[in-house]
Scaffold this motif. Structure first.
Motif, short mmCIF file in Angstrom:
data_model
loop_
_atom_site.label_atom_id
_atom_site.label_comp_id
_atom_site.label_asym_id
_atom_site.label_seq_id
_atom_site.Cartn_x
_atom_site.Cartn_y
_atom_site.Cartn_z
N GLY A 144 4.89 5.07 3.15
CA GLY A 144 5.92 5.92 2.93
C GLY A 144 6.97 6.17 3.99
N VAL A 166 3.59 4.20 -2.97
CA VAL A 166 4.23 5.25 -2.23
C VAL A 166 3.82 6.45 -2.44
CG1 VAL A 166 6.61 6.00 -1.58
CG2 VAL A 166 6.51 3.66 -2.66
N ASP A 189 10.92 8.89 -1.02
CA ASP A 189 10.43 7.86 -0.51
C ASP A 189 10.56 6.62 -1.40
OD1 ASP A 189 9.77 9.04 1.95
OD2 ASP A 189 7.76 9.09 1.45
N CYS A 193 12.56 2.63 -1.24
CA CYS A 193 11.90 1.60 -1.27
C CYS A 193 12.58 0.84 -2.45
CB CYS A 193 10.40 1.72 -1.78
SG CYS A 193 9.29 2.33 -0.62
#
Length: 464
Positions: A144, A166, A189, A193
């Motif tokens: 994360g 995550v 998070d 990503c």
């Protein structure tokens, strides 16, 4: 003077023409590369043309074809009377091949102009890159924070079969506000990503990281968090919202939350305090002795378990040890799936200690913390940065009570882990230290590839 200039100009044109021709020939030969799935379809198309012509000949009982062949024979007879067959034959073959090459070149160019967005890459190169990426190993990355998105940014050039698992324990900033106001899982998070795995990464990162500076209720929120919150509301939950967002953004791989439960972290500190909330744990500034979550033992997302079971390579970190990496492992099914996997498993240790989480920690201390949280060893090797940061960086971080993580080799050996030492650090002009996404991914890829080439999944590959 003018004659010399013309000679130089002619030589330059010839050289340019030769290089262009060589480039074109090289590009054409790429279409014969193995695994491109083009040659077989060209042969099938050729067979179809021959079969269709044969069917047409049978249908019309060969009458028009017979007269056409007879007429063509007369023409060819006249040509060979004028030009000998050993000259006219090769000339006709060359002419036919040139026409075929010209026609196919123009066809491919027309298709390329439509399919490529920037016009700076040939279609064959796009196809080869696509085939290479989608034939890569299945990689699962767990973590994360900014560390995970940094790794994904470099890793996506080696494989498109990436699954990022995550944490959803974040409760600070924009994510925390959305969690309280809308009851959604924190998207921060996951947002990072998704942006890291997108093709148009730079523009998308700027868009997703954009924070509103005005507006009733909007101030401080990032566009990416609002986007994911809206998608989750439209589709019904965060998992489907992330899947829909992935399609819209055309990302390589997939991003999955570790759990769909509303998880809150808690930590027990050495001074006896009990802290609840991911953002409050770091702010407390104590030494963490135990960490857990509410509710205890949250159920894992089935897609995340499936990805771990099918993975060829599992990577943990980098990121904040107690608030980014370990929260994923507090989901028992995820820890069980990792422990049961036969894939190479590596942990990326942070370069600097983190005040409020890992102050005074060595590399072995990071490993012990993960083992203690999961109740067993989960990874086979640990990646440690080799070169020390500059004096500027050391001074800057020392003011925050942060120092380079010390590599205690003997303690790590006693824990049964192998060490991968490599230079994977990026330091900017202000002395801010981060992992270098390209170098980090390159080292991880070499270690994985080296293990398979030598029939040993856990061989260590050092990088100078």
């Amino acid at each position: 003077m003018s004659i010399g200039f013309l000679r130089l100009a002619l030589k330059a044109l010839q050289k340019q023409s030769r290089s262009r021709t060589s480039y074109r020939v090289n590009q054409w030969f790429k279409w014969l590369s193995p695994g491109l799935s083009v040659k077989r379809w060209l042969l099938i198309s050729l067979g179809g043309m021959i079969l269709a012509s044969l069917g047409l000949a049978i249908w019309i009982r060969l009458t028009p074809i017979f007269w056409a062949i007879k007429f063509l024979r007369r023409i060819l007879g006249v040509i060979t009377d004028i030009v000998p067959y050993y000259i006219s034959g090769p000339l006709v073959i060359v002419g036919g091949l040139l026409l075929l090459l010209w026609g196919q070149t123009r066809t491919v160019s027309s298709i390329t102009q439509v399919l490529r967005s920037e016009g700076d890459e040939d279609l064959i190169d796009v196809l080869l890159a696509h085939r290479r990426l989608y034939r890569g190993p299945k990689i699962v990355v767990i973590g994360g924070g900014t560390g995970l998105s940094t790794l994904l940014r470099g890793l996506k050039v080696y494989s498109a079969k990436i699954t990022a698992i995550v944490t959803v324990a974040d409760d600070g900033g924009s994510s925390g506000r959305l969690r309280q106001e809308f009851g959604v899982l924190p998207p921060g998070d996951i947002r990072n990503c998704l942006a890291a795995l997108a093709d148009e990464e730079k523009l998308l990162t700027e868009l997703f990281q954009y924070r509103f500076k005005a507006g009733d209720g909007l101030t401080g929120h990032s566009f990416g968090n609002l986007f994911l919150t809206a998608m989750s509301d439209i589709t019904g939950d965060l998992e489907r919202g992330v899947a829909a967002s992935s399609k819209v953004l055309a990302i390589r791989g997939q991003v999955l939350p570790a759990t769909l439960s509303d998880v809150r972290l808690w930590a027990e500190l050495a001074d006896g305090r009990h802290i609840e909330g991911e953002s409050k744990i770091t702010e407390a500034g104590g030494s963490i002795v135990k960490i857990g979550c509410i509710p205890a033992n949250p159920p894992a997302l089935p897609a995340a378990i499936k990805a771990i079971k099918e993975a060829n390579y599992i990577i943990m970190g980098p990121g904040s040890l107690y608030t980014s990496v370990i929260p994923n492992l507090l989901v028992p099914e995820i820890a069980d799936a990792i422990a049961a996997s036969d894939a190479p498993r590596i942990y990326i240790c942070n370069i600097m200690t983190q005040p409020g989480e890992t102050q005074g920690y060595t590399v072995a201390d990071h490993i012990r913390a993960i083992d203690a949280a999961c109740g067993r060893p989960l990874f086979n090797a640990v990646l440690v940065h080799k070169k020390s940061p500059s004096e500027l960086a050391l001074t800057r971080y020392a003011q925050q009570n942060s120092h380079p993580v010390f590599l205690d080799r003997e303690a790590i050996a006693q824990l049964g882990r192998r060490i991968v030492i490599a230079n994977v650090m990026h330091e900017d002009e202000t002395g801010c230290v981060r992992h270098n996404s390209q170098q980090l991914a390159r080292v991880l890829w070499r270690w994985y590839s080296g293990g398979h080439l030598n029939n040993s999944k856990f061989r260590i590959q050092n990088s100078k």
